[in-house]
Motif scaffolding. Structure first.
Motif, short mmCIF file in Angstrom:
data_model
loop_
_atom_site.label_atom_id
_atom_site.label_comp_id
_atom_site.label_asym_id
_atom_site.label_seq_id
_atom_site.Cartn_x
_atom_site.Cartn_y
_atom_site.Cartn_z
N UNK A 67 0.67 -0.93 0.24
CA UNK A 67 -0.10 0.31 0.38
C UNK A 67 1.12 1.00 0.11
N UNK A 68 2.21 1.42 0.77
CA UNK A 68 2.74 2.27 0.64
C UNK A 68 3.72 2.71 -0.65
N UNK A 69 3.66 1.61 -1.80
CA UNK A 69 3.78 1.71 -3.26
C UNK A 69 3.34 2.06 -3.62
N UNK A 70 1.88 1.94 -3.13
CA UNK A 70 0.91 2.63 -3.64
C UNK A 70 0.62 3.82 -4.18
N UNK A 71 0.75 4.17 -2.75
CA UNK A 71 0.57 5.63 -2.34
C UNK A 71 1.78 6.40 -3.29
N UNK A 72 2.71 5.39 -2.67
CA UNK A 72 4.19 6.54 -4.10
C UNK A 72 3.52 6.52 -5.60
N UNK A 73 2.43 5.89 -6.21
CA UNK A 73 2.47 5.73 -7.42
C UNK A 73 1.08 6.94 -7.35
N UNK A 74 0.16 7.26 -6.50
CA UNK A 74 -1.22 7.37 -6.43
C UNK A 74 -0.17 9.68 -6.23
N UNK A 75 0.62 9.65 -6.15
CA UNK A 75 1.24 10.52 -5.41
C UNK A 75 1.94 11.23 -7.20
N UNK A 76 2.61 10.63 -7.73
CA UNK A 76 2.64 10.73 -8.46
C UNK A 76 1.75 10.78 -10.05
N UNK A 77 1.12 9.55 -9.97
CA UNK A 77 -0.21 10.14 -10.74
C UNK A 77 -1.42 11.67 -10.35
N UNK A 78 -1.09 11.59 -8.57
CA UNK A 78 -2.12 13.00 -9.38
C UNK A 78 -1.34 13.90 -9.49
N UNK A 79 -0.20 13.80 -9.26
CA UNK A 79 0.41 15.16 -9.87
C UNK A 79 0.28 15.52 -11.83
N UNK A 80 0.10 14.13 -11.85
CA UNK A 80 0.02 14.27 -13.13
C UNK A 80 -1.44 14.75 -13.59
N UNK A 81 -2.12 14.13 -12.89
CA UNK A 81 -3.79 14.47 -13.10
C UNK A 81 -4.16 15.70 -13.22
N UNK A 82 -3.72 16.77 -12.45
CA UNK A 82 -3.81 17.95 -12.15
C UNK A 82 -2.84 18.94 -12.90
N UNK A 83 -2.23 18.02 -13.44
CA UNK A 83 -1.36 18.79 -15.17
C UNK A 83 -2.53 18.58 -15.82
N UNK A 84 -2.46 17.11 -16.42
CA UNK A 84 -3.82 17.07 -17.43
C UNK A 84 -5.34 18.04 -17.15
N UNK A 85 -5.37 17.78 -15.65
CA UNK A 85 -7.05 18.47 -15.63
C UNK A 85 -6.78 20.03 -16.14
N UNK A 86 -6.09 21.19 -15.30
CA UNK A 86 -5.29 21.96 -15.32
C UNK A 86 -5.57 22.77 -17.34
N UNK A 87 -4.79 21.54 -17.92
CA UNK A 87 -4.55 21.91 -19.27
C UNK A 87 -5.65 21.83 -19.83
N UNK A 88 -6.44 20.45 -20.28
CA UNK A 88 -7.44 20.46 -20.26
C UNK A 88 -8.54 21.66 -19.94
N UNK A 89 -8.85 22.34 -18.67
CA UNK A 89 -9.86 23.53 -18.32
C UNK A 89 -8.94 24.61 -19.50
N UNK A 90 -7.34 24.88 -19.35
CA UNK A 90 -7.35 25.50 -20.24
C UNK A 90 -7.79 25.82 -22.04
#
Length: 223
Positions: A195-218
């Motif tokens: 689960x700790x490794x999963x949260x590491x992956x989640x952190x990276x994916x969440x950063x990518x998600x933020x950038x992706x949603x922000x780009x989509x809105x722009x």
């Protein structure tokens, strides 16, 4: 302490079912984040499977805050599923926006209420652990370790993040990033290496998600 002691040794005492459940929860949880990045409604069915698995796991490991937040995830996933389906033209993808000042006010209230509620639950944890009997039980917060306190904090963070995600607000990713990052050492401490490794992956994916949603809105704003 080496990597073996952190990520492998705790599993020597776990049975096969426990290991498979945690691995399955991690896989479906990762799929859910992936679909969320893509603004795809499949974020919810995959997420529901993951959260129900983790309700069982986290309760057994004494992380009541995270256990409750996964119960909340399951309920909010149904709400979000309905909301996304209603607001989607193709019944799969949705458009995203930034939160309003009023929604931020609601988010602050949700965060505070969650802190109070989860702290109260931990206060009564000795009573819960004693099979709901007050015999030889002393109520209080004396039994909490640092991971439990972090559990209270991250539970409130994730609750707000889940609410923002259901509302299709870009800010949801900020809460996931913060909460996921904090959960990495907490899960290692509790012996949940997968689960700790999963949260590491989640952190990276969440950063990518933020950038992706922000780009989509722009891009939508330019059109």
């Amino acid at each position: 302490m080496n990597l073996y002691d952190l990520f492998v040794k705790p599993y020597e005492s776990y049975d096969f079912l426990q290991i498979m459940l945690e691995a399955s929860g991690a896989i479906f949880g990762t799929l859910s984040v992936y679909f969320s990045i893509k603004k795809n409604i499949w974020v919810y069915p995959t997420g529901i499977i993951s959260t129900l698995i983790y309700v069982y796991i986290l309760f057994n490991f004494g992380l009541l805050g995270d256990c409750l937040i996964n119960v909340y995830y399951s309920v909010m996933s149904v709400y979000g599923w309905i909301l996304w389906a209603k607001n989607s033209e193709d019944h799969v993808h949705v458009e995203v926006t930034w939160a309003t000042k009023k929604e931020w006010l609601y988010a602050v209230i949700l965060f505070i209420l969650s802190l109070v509620l989860v702290t109260a639950i931990y206060y009564y944890k000795p009573y819960i652990d004693n099979k709901f009997s007050m015999e030889s039980t002393s109520l209080g917060l004396y039994h909490l370790d640092w991971a439990n306190w972090m559990d209270i904090f991250t539970t409130s963070i994730f609750l707000v993040g889940m609410w923002f995600m259901a509302k299709q607000r870009i800010e949801n990713w900020i809460f996931w990033i913060i909460g996921d990052f904090i959960c990495m050492p907490m899960m290692i401490f509790k012996g949940l290496g997968i689960t700790s490794v999963q949260y590491l992956v989640f952190t990276i994916m969440a950063i990518l998600g933020y950038l992706s949603w922000k780009k989509s809105f722009k891009e939508k704003k330019v059109q």
